[in-house]
Design an enzyme around this catalytic site. Structure first.
Site, PDB file in Angstrom:
ATOM      1  N   GLY A 304       0.828  -1.199   0.000  1.00  0.00           N
ATOM      2  CA  GLY A 304       0.000   0.000   0.000  1.00  0.00           C
ATOM      3  C   GLY A 304       0.862   1.248   0.000  1.00  0.00           C
ATOM      4  N   GLU A 305       0.368   2.319   0.626  1.00  0.00           N
ATOM      5  CA  GLU A 305       1.064   3.620   0.715  1.00  0.00           C
ATOM      6  C   GLU A 305       1.132   4.331  -0.639  1.00  0.00           C
ATOM      7  OE1 GLU A 305       5.027   3.327   2.332  1.00  0.00           O
ATOM      8  OE2 GLU A 305       4.372   2.263   4.125  1.00  0.00           O
ATOM      9  N   GLY A 306       0.647   3.702  -1.713  1.00  0.00           N
ATOM     10  CA  GLY A 306       0.843   4.238  -3.061  1.00  0.00           C
ATOM     11  C   GLY A 306       2.093   3.685  -3.717  1.00  0.00           C
TER      12      GLY A 306
END
Lengths: 339, 339
Positions: A304-306
């Protein structure tokens, strides 16, 4: 000011999304066909250049300002033991983003992208959605608006990521609400739960589906009731990007689940978005398939987190460098294909 | 001076390849496990960091000097109608590389890599390998040596690409010689031949296999007899990289077929190489499978020039930025996974 004061305003915005610029896309495709390479031989790089042309509305798309926004939210459902990490990790990771120590800090730098981190009331978790809506209308509209307002109107490309312990469970619930199926079909290991944790996640999703029932048929209601603030904000940012001629790169399961209601609310609602990657989170591949999106990368990531979206930025940059910088057969004096 | 004067010298070099640095790899793996992310959640980015550590011999690998070398060669077998483009395109594209107008010029810039283009006697095609060895020993050793000498000894990463009208047919012949199978199993569309062209390519490969027979059992002889100068040079460069602690990224079907004899000549001979992508050329997936290599990208590209290898450089860069720049759980004060 809040972008959306009422659900009607938000629904109206979803119902009047701008179309792509087909003239720009056509001009970009025509240019690709005369560059010094066999036609089609750059594969998806050619598609990316045309996609960027269509959604930026420029035959020669640019990539000067790339924005990565990471929204963070806290989830009441964490009390049901759905994550391998304690709920306080959400705030700790927001501090880590601010200090520059997380993966996304390094990946954004490598992508020459500007990183914004936007925590959404993380000291006030959403309600446990197995027994109440995660957000009421006001809370939902506030989170959607925060996402909508966060997007720089002059960005050339937007990557959307998130942080929120518990949010793969929320995403599984949103995906099930939108596309059917039970918890088991949509949950995965998240940050690394064991088999018992997976079972708890599936049960939590099934409890939520049973509790909210028919009210999940409306895609925005599904996002409000079983999503989370960071998901609502990603939805708002995806909408803002569409309204402002900014192509989007979605990240993993959470980012995709958050944007998915836009595809349900409006035909072609996610046409301006690319799937940066397919994550190792089990439901992501299934979700992309429902959305008819082909991921650019498949590297077994599940952070995640981009992170996956950000990794795809340099593919886009490379595609646009080829598009703008290559010589045509005529310019280079290279012989064409034999008849 | 020429790196290899005799086949014995070359065979001896292949038989004494340096091993990877397992201590550096182990230290890199240990570091990955304490960075602020769930263990394993960066997927192949973690593997890449460990690979680079092992083959650079540094627990914290660096990526300051990335080199892309494109070797170009001319093929006598083009007279058999195996390409969609005329043979003179090889020289025209070399001029296009020099002028900065090709895809690889843009991709190298986007990868922050230095591009070298090395034409190998392109005004003097190799022999038609359906009726003679493409190269005699002296010609072969000269091309291998040119590749070996071309590699900057202080490079941190090396991408290997090629240009040569007719070279997917040569590569299919090399692959068939090394791994068995007939022409049909290894040929593809190349720059875009039609079905009749594919049939001609398969026939040409089968003629070559029949003509050279058992003499193709030796992997270096196979490369000399049915390969080409740019393939021999890629082989030499791959060998030089191994000898100098430089990890390699292979490109498409031609680049991989050119390096493949090193895996046949020495156990683990290509362990220092990553497959940058899997191309749309039919035989590439099959070849990577024989070599037990998992490509980093799958974007439907089929251009060669080092394009797919170059695209993978920013993945490596991103992996190393995460490896070097992320905080550990202890440094960031982030709570660990619950027991």
């Amino acid at each position: 000011m809040t972008a959306f004061q009422t659900l009607k305003e938000l629904n109206d915005a979803c119902a009047s999304l701008p179309a792509g610029d087909e003239a720009a896309a056509k001009a970009a495709a025509a240019r690709q066909d005369v560059l010094t390479k066999p036609q089609g031989s750059l594969g998806r790089l050619e598609e990316i250049a045309i996609h960027m042309a269509r959604w930026q509305g420029r035959a020669t798309p640019k990539l000067e300002k790339v924005e990565v926004i990471v929204f963070a939210g806290s989830h009441g459902v964490t009390r049901r033991g759905v994550s391998a990490y304690p709920a306080e990790v959400t705030a700790q990771m927001v501090a880590n983003f601010a200090a520059g120590g997380a993966a996304i800090n390094q990946l954004a730098r490598a992508a020459k992208a500007e990183l914004k981190v936007i925590p959404l009331d993380i000291d006030r978790p959403t309600a446990d959605f197995t027994e109440a809506p995660a957000m009421d209308d006001a809370d939902f509209l506030s989170a959607v608006s925060a996402g909508h307002d966060a997007v720089a109107r002059n960005a050339d490309l937007l990557c959307l990521g998130e942080m929120g312990i518990g949010n793969t469970t929320a995403s599984a619930a949103v995906a099930a609400a939108l596309f059917g199926g039970t918890g088991t079909e949509w949950v995965g290991r998240g940050t690394g739960v064991d088999v018992a944790g997976m079972k708890r996640k599936a049960e939590v999703v099934d409890m939520a589906l049973a509790f909210h029932g028919e009210r999940l048929r409306d895609p925005l209601a599904a996002l409000a009731r079983v999503g989370g603030r960071e998901l609502a904000a990603i939805f708002g940012a995806t909408l803002a990007a569409r309204q402002n001629g900014i192509p989007v790169i979605l990240d993993g399961f959470v980012s995709t689940a958050a944007a998915a209601p836009l595809a349900k609310a409006a035909k072609g609602g996610l046409d301006h978005a690319l799937a940066g990657h397919v994550s190792a989170e089990a439901g992501h591949k299934r979700l992309l398939s429902h959305l008819d999106m082909e991921p650019l990368l498949a590297l077994g990531m599940r952070l995640g987190e981009g992170s996956g979206a950000c990794l795809a930025v340099n593919l886009v940059r490379s595609a646009l460098e080829c598009h703008a910088g290559m010589a045509s057969f005529a310019e280079a004096g290279v012989s064409a294909k034999e008849a």
